[in-house]
Design a protein around this motif. Sequence first.
Motif, mmCIF file in Angstrom:
data_model
loop_
_atom_site.group_PDB
_atom_site.id
_atom_site.type_symbol
_atom_site.label_atom_id
_atom_site.label_comp_id
_atom_site.label_asym_id
_atom_site.label_seq_id
_atom_site.Cartn_x
_atom_site.Cartn_y
_atom_site.Cartn_z
ATOM 1 N N UNK A 9 -38.471 9.086 21.658
ATOM 2 C CA UNK A 9 -39.112 9.154 20.339
ATOM 3 C C UNK A 9 -38.560 8.147 19.346
ATOM 4 N N UNK A 10 -37.253 7.921 19.396
ATOM 5 C CA UNK A 10 -36.610 7.029 18.435
ATOM 6 C C UNK A 10 -35.717 6.025 19.165
ATOM 7 N N UNK A 11 -36.322 5.052 19.853
ATOM 8 C CA UNK A 11 -35.491 4.068 20.557
ATOM 9 C C UNK A 11 -34.761 3.168 19.566
ATOM 10 N N UNK A 12 -33.484 2.912 19.820
ATOM 11 C CA UNK A 12 -32.682 2.099 18.917
ATOM 12 C C UNK A 12 -32.213 0.796 19.551
ATOM 13 N N UNK A 13 -32.097 0.764 20.876
ATOM 14 C CA UNK A 13 -31.567 -0.427 21.533
ATOM 15 C C UNK A 13 -32.385 -0.762 22.766
ATOM 16 N N UNK A 14 -32.094 -1.936 23.311
ATOM 17 C CA UNK A 14 -32.728 -2.368 24.547
ATOM 18 C C UNK A 14 -32.429 -1.385 25.676
ATOM 19 N N UNK A 15 -31.268 -0.787 25.654
ATOM 20 C CA UNK A 15 -30.884 0.129 26.728
ATOM 21 C C UNK A 15 -31.741 1.391 26.740
ATOM 22 N N UNK A 16 -32.252 1.797 25.589
ATOM 23 C CA UNK A 16 -33.204 2.916 25.556
ATOM 24 C C UNK A 16 -34.474 2.545 26.322
ATOM 25 N N UNK A 17 -35.004 1.367 26.023
ATOM 26 C CA UNK A 17 -36.236 0.913 26.688
ATOM 27 C C UNK A 17 -35.981 0.709 28.175
ATOM 28 N N UNK A 18 -34.899 0.039 28.507
ATOM 29 C CA UNK A 18 -34.581 -0.234 29.908
ATOM 30 C C UNK A 18 -34.386 1.063 30.695
ATOM 31 N N UNK A 19 -33.690 2.023 30.106
ATOM 32 C CA UNK A 19 -33.452 3.296 30.784
ATOM 33 C C UNK A 19 -34.736 4.062 31.048
ATOM 34 N N UNK A 20 -35.613 4.133 30.067
ATOM 35 C CA UNK A 20 -36.869 4.870 30.242
ATOM 36 C C UNK A 20 -37.758 4.185 31.272
ATOM 37 N N UNK A 21 -37.871 2.864 31.205
ATOM 38 C CA UNK A 21 -38.715 2.143 32.167
ATOM 39 C C UNK A 21 -38.141 2.263 33.581
ATOM 40 N N UNK A 22 -36.839 2.191 33.726
ATOM 41 C CA UNK A 22 -36.211 2.327 35.040
ATOM 42 C C UNK A 22 -36.466 3.709 35.637
ATOM 43 N N UNK A 57 -44.397 -0.748 22.294
ATOM 44 C CA UNK A 57 -44.226 -0.099 20.996
ATOM 45 C C UNK A 57 -42.747 0.032 20.649
ATOM 46 N N UNK A 58 -41.936 0.413 21.621
ATOM 47 C CA UNK A 58 -40.506 0.614 21.374
ATOM 48 C C UNK A 58 -39.825 -0.703 21.006
ATOM 49 N N UNK A 59 -40.159 -1.764 21.703
ATOM 50 C CA UNK A 59 -39.563 -3.066 21.390
ATOM 51 C C UNK A 59 -39.972 -3.512 20.002
ATOM 52 N N UNK A 60 -41.247 -3.327 19.652
ATOM 53 C CA UNK A 60 -41.714 -3.673 18.305
ATOM 54 C C UNK A 60 -40.960 -2.869 17.248
ATOM 55 N N UNK A 61 -40.752 -1.601 17.494
ATOM 56 C CA UNK A 61 -40.031 -0.741 16.542
ATOM 57 C C UNK A 61 -38.584 -1.186 16.392
ATOM 58 N N UNK A 62 -37.924 -1.488 17.490
ATOM 59 C CA UNK A 62 -36.525 -1.926 17.443
ATOM 60 C C UNK A 62 -36.405 -3.234 16.659
ATOM 61 N N UNK A 63 -37.317 -4.170 16.919
ATOM 62 C CA UNK A 63 -37.258 -5.455 16.223
ATOM 63 C C UNK A 63 -37.534 -5.307 14.727
#
Length: 81
Positions: A9-22, A57-63
Motif C-alpha cells: 500500500x505504501x511503498x517507500x523504496x526500490x526494495x519494496x517494489x523488487x520484493x513484491x514483484x519477486x 504506480x509504486x515507482x511513480x509514487x516513490x519518485x
Amino acid sequence: MHVRFPSVRHPHTFYDVFGVVTVAVAIMALVLAVRYGEVIRLEMAVFIAVVFLWAGWAIERILSETTERSRRQRQRDWPWK
C-alpha cells in the motif's frame, strides 16, 4: 537492526517494489508448475499484468515522494531565507 516486510500500500523504496514483484513471479511459477491449462495461463497473464501495473504506480509514487522531500530539504537549506 530493524527489518520490515515490503509494503504494497505504501511503498517507500526500490526494495519494496523488487520484493513484491519477486514474490509475484515466484507464485506465478509455482502455480504454472503445478497446474498448466488455458484458463490458468490466462489468469497468470492477468495476474502478472496487474503486478506490473502496480510496480509502475509504486515507482511513480516513490519518485514523486523523493522529489517532494528533496524540494523541501533544499528550501530549508537556503542560506538567504
